[in-house]
Design a protein around this motif. Structure first.
Motif, PDB file in Angstrom:
ATOM      1  N   GLU A   1       0.815  -1.212   0.000  1.00 13.51           N
ATOM      2  CA  GLU A   1       0.000   0.000   0.000  1.00 13.51           C
ATOM      3  C   GLU A   1       0.853   1.268   0.000  1.00 13.51           C
ATOM      4  OE1 GLU A   1       1.694  -0.298   3.631  1.00 13.51           O
ATOM      5  OE2 GLU A   1       0.505  -1.919   2.748  1.00 13.51           O
ATOM      6  N   ASP A   2       2.061   1.176   0.572  1.00 14.92           N
ATOM      7  CA  ASP A   2       2.930   2.348   0.609  1.00 14.92           C
ATOM      8  C   ASP A   2       3.438   2.699  -0.792  1.00 14.92           C
ATOM      9  OD1 ASP A   2       4.366   0.008   0.469  1.00 14.92           O
ATOM     10  OD2 ASP A   2       5.711   0.449   2.136  1.00 14.92           O
ATOM     11  N   TYR A   3       3.914   1.703  -1.523  1.00 12.56           N
ATOM     12  CA  TYR A   3       4.371   1.914  -2.894  1.00 12.56           C
ATOM     13  C   TYR A   3       3.239   2.461  -3.761  1.00 12.56           C
ATOM     14  CZ  TYR A   3       5.901   0.687  -7.635  1.00 12.56           C
ATOM     15  OH  TYR A   3       6.227   0.721  -8.965  1.00 12.56           O
ATOM     16  N   GLU A   4       2.064   1.851  -3.659  1.00  9.89           N
ATOM     17  CA  GLU A   4       0.930   2.290  -4.467  1.00  9.89           C
ATOM     18  C   GLU A   4       0.498   3.699  -4.107  1.00  9.89           C
ATOM     19  OE1 GLU A   4      -2.372  -0.291  -4.833  1.00  9.89           O
ATOM     20  OE2 GLU A   4      -1.172  -2.072  -5.287  1.00  9.89           O
ATOM     21  N   LEU A   5       0.629   4.064  -2.834  1.00 10.99           N
ATOM     22  CA  LEU A   5       0.222   5.391  -2.390  1.00 10.99           C
ATOM     23  C   LEU A   5       0.936   6.468  -3.193  1.00 10.99           C
ATOM     24  CD1 LEU A   5      -1.219   7.275  -0.331  1.00 10.99           C
ATOM     25  CD2 LEU A   5       0.812   7.013   1.127  1.00 10.99           C
ATOM     26  N   GLY A   6       2.255   6.333  -3.334  1.00 12.87           N
ATOM     27  CA  GLY A   6       3.007   7.331  -4.084  1.00 12.87           C
ATOM     28  C   GLY A   6       2.593   7.403  -5.536  1.00 12.87           C
ATOM     29  N   LEU A   7       2.341   6.258  -6.156  1.00 13.56           N
ATOM     30  CA  LEU A   7       1.937   6.256  -7.560  1.00 13.56           C
ATOM     31  C   LEU A   7       0.533   6.816  -7.739  1.00 13.56           C
ATOM     32  CD1 LEU A   7       4.530   4.591  -7.740  1.00 13.56           C
ATOM     33  CD2 LEU A   7       3.366   3.059  -9.339  1.00 13.56           C
TER      34      LEU A   7
END
Length: 471
Positions: free
Chosen positions: A267-273
Motif C-alpha cells: 500500500e505504501d508503494y501504491e500510495l506514491g503512484l
C-alpha cells in the motif's frame, strides 16, 4: 561418439542456451542501470554548477519554519509489536517534544501485548491515541491504516480543526529529531515528502541484514532522485514520509472513504503512484542536520534468510505482479520506464538463476576437458562478446554500489557490499519462487493477510538524539 562425449555435448548445449538467455537479460538490466547512473551524474553535476554555486546547501537547523503551521498526524500500524512499540513511541515523543504532532497507533483486539504497551505510553502523554481495529488481526496493513484515518477524522471533529499532513511510520522505526520540522516545512509545496531510509547494520547479521543497507543506500541515494528528476511518481517507502492531508482526502474520496487499499500488499508503494496519478508531486529530501548527519529514518531489517525471503516476496507480489494488474503503466515514457524498472525483479530472478546454472554447466564441461573425458567445447558467437560486455557492466555496477554504501556507511561496509551482492541474488531468487506461489493463491481466491516479519528496536535512551548507523 562415446557416452561421455554425448553427456558433455548435452551439458555444453545446455550451458550455451542458459548463458545466452542470462547474457541478454543481464545486458538489458545493466544498460537500464547504466542509464539511471548517467542521469544521476548529469543531475548532480548540473545542480553543483548552478544551484549550489548560488546557494549553500540547506541544513535542517537553518530551514525556515513552515508558513502554514499545523498538526502532523503520525500513523503507526502495529500487529504483534508488543516488544518494540513502547520504546518506539517514547523515542518519538522525546525527539519530537516541541513539534506539533499527534501519534495514532493501530492495534488489534487479539494482540494484548501491543495494547498494553501502547496504553502505558498513552497514559503518560496526551499526544498518543490508541485505535483498536474492530477486526481481529492480522488483517492487512492498509486496513489498519484506514482505521487510523477514521480515528483521525473523529479526532479532528472533536477538536474542531484539521491536521496538516499524515506521516507514516512503522513500529520499529528510529526517527530523527528534525524529521517533523523538515516534513512540515516542505509539505506546504509538495503532496508527498519522503525522507531517506537507512537500515541499521545488525552486528549479528552483517551478511543478510547488511544487504538491505546496500540496496537502500543506492535506492535512496540515487534511484529515487532520478525518478524525481524525470518527473515520475515518487513511491512512498511507507516510513519517514509525509502526505498532505488534502491529498489523502482526495484519495479517500476516490475510494469510498478509504485512502489505503486493503487489497494491496504494498500500500505504501501504491500510495506514491496514486498521488502522482492525481497530479501530486513527490520529493525525496536528503538533508543534513546541524551535526552533518542525514535526516533519515533508521530501523533494523530482517536478519535471517527466511524473514528476508518472506519480506521480499511480499514486495515482489505487490510491485511486480499484483502491482502490474492494479496500476498498469501510467502515463508518459518516464513513468512507464520507472514502473518497468520496479517490476523487473521477477524477471531478474529468472535471469540470475539461468546465469548461475550456466556457470555450473561451464564448470562441469571444463572439468570434463581437464580430466581428458572430452575435448574442450568453446562458446559459440556472440556469447564471448556478450559475456565480456556484461563483465565490464558488472565491474561498474559493483563500483557504483560500493560508492553509495561508502557514503552512507563507510569503507568497511562498502567492502562487505561486494560479497553481499551474491547473497542478495540468492535471496531474490528464493523470494521470486515464493512470490509466484503467493500470487497464484491470491489469483485463485486466497485471502490477503499481514505477512509481516519480527521486529526489534535498538537499545537507546529516549533522550539520545544520535543513533549510530552501525549500532
Amino acid at each position: 561418439m562415446t557416452v561421455w562425449g554425448i553427456v558433455v555435448a548435452f551439458a555444453a548445449g545446455t550451458r550455451n542456451e542458459l548463458l545466452l538467455f542470462a547474457a541478454v537479460g543481464l545486458l538489458l538490466g545493466g544498460l537500464d542501470d547504466l542509464l539511471l547512473d548517467g542521469i544521476y551524474v548529469v543531475r548532480r553535476l548540473w545542480r553543483a554548477a548552478t544551484v549550489y554555486r548560488r546557494h549553500p546547501r540547506m541544513t535542517a537547523d537553518r530551514m525556515p519554519p513552515s508558513n502554514r503551521p499545523g498538526t502532523l498526524a503520525v500513523f503507526i500500524p502495529a500487529w504483534d509489536e508488543g516488544m518494540v512499540i513502547g520504546p518506539m513511541l517514547r523515542h518519538c515523543l522525546s525527539r519530537w517534544a516541541t513539534d506539533d504532532v499527534h501519534l495514532f497507533v493501530g492495534v488489534y483486539p487479539n494482540d494484548p501485548a501491543s495494547i498494553v504497551a501502547v496504553a502505558d505510553v498513552a497514559a503518560t502523554s496526551d499526544r498518543v491515541t490508541m485505535v483498536i481495529n474492530p477486526l481481529p488481526g492480522p488483517t492487512t496493513k492498509a486496513d489498519c491504516l484506514n482505521n487510523l484515518w477514521y480515528a483521525l477524522l473523529r479526532w479532528e471533529t472533536g477538536r474542531g480543526s484539521s491536521t496538516k499532513a499524515i506521516v507514516l511510520h512503522d513500529a520499529e522505526d528510529v526517527v530523527h529529531g528534525d524529521a517533523i520540522r523538515v516534513m512540515s516545512a516542505l509539505i506546504d509545496r509538495f503532496a508527498l515528502v519522503q525522507l531517506p531510509v537507512l537500515p541499521l547494520a545488525s552486528p549479528g547479521s552483517r551478511w543478510i541484514s547488511g544487504h538491505y543497507c546496500d540496496e537502500f543506500a543506492e535506492a535512496h541515494g540515487k534511484a529515487l532522485l532520478v525518478r524525481e528528476a524525470l518527473g515520475a511518481a515518487m513511491p512512498s517507502a511507507g516510513v519517514g514520509c509525509a502526505v498532505a492531508k488534502d491529498m489523502i482526502t482526495v484519495l479517500a474520496d476516490a475510494r469510498g472513504g478509504r485512502p489505503f487499499d486493503p487489497d494491496s500488499l504494498t500500500e505504501d508503494y501504491e500510495l506514491g503512484l496514486r498521488i502522482g496519478e492525481q497530479g501530486g508531486r513527490g520529493i525525496l529530501v536528503r538533508m543534513r542536520d546541524a551535526r552533518g548527519d542525514l535526516v533519515a529514518t533508521r530501523e533494523y531489517f530482517p536478519d535471517t534468510i527466511s524473514d528476508a525471503v518472506k519480506q521480499k516476496a511480499r514486495w515482489t507480489v505487490g510491485i511486480a505482479l499484483a502491482g502490474w494488474d492494479r496500476l498498469g503503466w501510467g502515463k508518459g515514457l518516464a513513468e512507464a520506464w520507472m514502473r518497468l524498472h520496479d517490476r523487473r525483479a521477477l524477471l531478474a530472478a529468472f535471469v540470475l538463476a539461468a546465469a548461475y546454472a550456466g556457470l555450473l554447466f561451464t564448470a562441469l564441461t571444463g572439468m570434463a576437458a581437464l580430466a581428458g573425458l572430452s575435448d574442450p567445447v568453446p562458446l559459440p558467437n556472440p556469447l564471448p562478446l556478450l559475456l565480456a560486455i556484461n563483465f565490464v557492466l558488472l565491474l561498474w555496477r559493483t563500483l557504483v554500489r560500493m560508492a553509495f554504501v561508502y557514503r552512507a556507511y563507510g569503507p568497511v561496509e562498502a567492502l562487505r557490499s561486494v560479497p553481499r551482492m551474491i547473497i542478495a541474488n540468492m535471496i531474490a531468487m528464493m523470494a521470486a519462487r515464493r512470490a509466484i506461489i503467493i500470487y497464484i493463491r491470491l489469483w485463485t481466491g486466497g485471502t490477503l493477510r499481514w505477512d509481516k516479519t519480527a521486529h526489534r528496536f535498538p537499545d537507546v535512551q529516549p533522550d539520545n538524539q544520535r543513533i549510530e548507523i552501525a549500532a
